[in-house]
Design an enzyme around this catalytic site. Structure first.
Site, short mmCIF file in Angstrom:
data_model
loop_
_atom_site.label_atom_id
_atom_site.label_comp_id
_atom_site.label_asym_id
_atom_site.label_seq_id
_atom_site.Cartn_x
_atom_site.Cartn_y
_atom_site.Cartn_z
N PRO A 184 0.82 -1.07 4.53
CA PRO A 184 1.47 -1.19 3.21
C PRO A 184 1.28 -2.52 2.49
O PRO A 184 2.24 -3.26 2.25
CB PRO A 184 2.94 -0.95 3.56
N CYS A 185 0.07 -2.79 2.03
CA CYS A 185 -0.17 -4.01 1.27
C CYS A 185 0.57 -3.98 -0.06
O CYS A 185 0.83 -5.04 -0.65
CB CYS A 185 -1.66 -4.23 1.06
#
Length: 151
Positions: free
Chosen positions: A114-115
């Site tokens: 989850p950047c």
């Protein structure tokens, strides 16, 4: 190697598998071959976008430097609905924030790693390497009810 596609709320995604592990998620690509892990990835992505899944459980392999993998490992620790800053990740790794930003931008498996949950200093909205850029990042954060200032 196999590739499976999935039509999501943030566009058509292609998920790539190599040797039973997810190695890439992208917004371009055509289906090829078959792998059971891709069926599971599509099922988990569908559940995520339906609001029924908050943590992915898939075998992942990040191709990149040790530093790239370390940053991805830190991003995997960010819970659904939360955000951290590049500085938070930098502090955890004992490095400066600038290379962390580059490693986040080079994340080969966005959404699953989850950047989009990584923000600039003071919670400032920053870029996103996937298709749609910041607009996609905002859509993912809204989906997770994260970064309340954006909602």
């Amino acid at each position: 190697m196999a590739v499976q596609c999935f039509d999501s709320p943030v566009g058509r995604l292609s998920i790539t598998e190599e040797n039973g592990e997810i190695t890439r998620l992208d917004w371009v690509g055509e289906p090829q071959g078959h792998a059971d892990v891709l069926d599971e990835a599509v099922a988990q992505l569908a559940a995520y976008f339906a609001g029924d899944l908050t943590a992915f459980d898939l075998p992942l392999r990040v191709h990149g430097s040790d530093f790239q993998r370390a940053v991805c490992d830190e991003m995997l620790k960010i819970p659904f609905g939360d955000t951290v800053t590049y500085g938070d990740i930098a502090k955890a790794l004992g490095v400066s924030a600038q290379p962390v930003g580059g490693a986040c931008g080079g994340n080969p498996i966005p959404i699953i790693i989850p950047c989009h949950r990584v923000m600039g200093a003071g919670g400032k909205l920053t870029g996103f390497s996937g298709a749609g850029g910041v607009e996609t990042k905002v859509a993912l954060l809204r989906h997770e009810c994260a970064a309340g200032l954006l909602i």
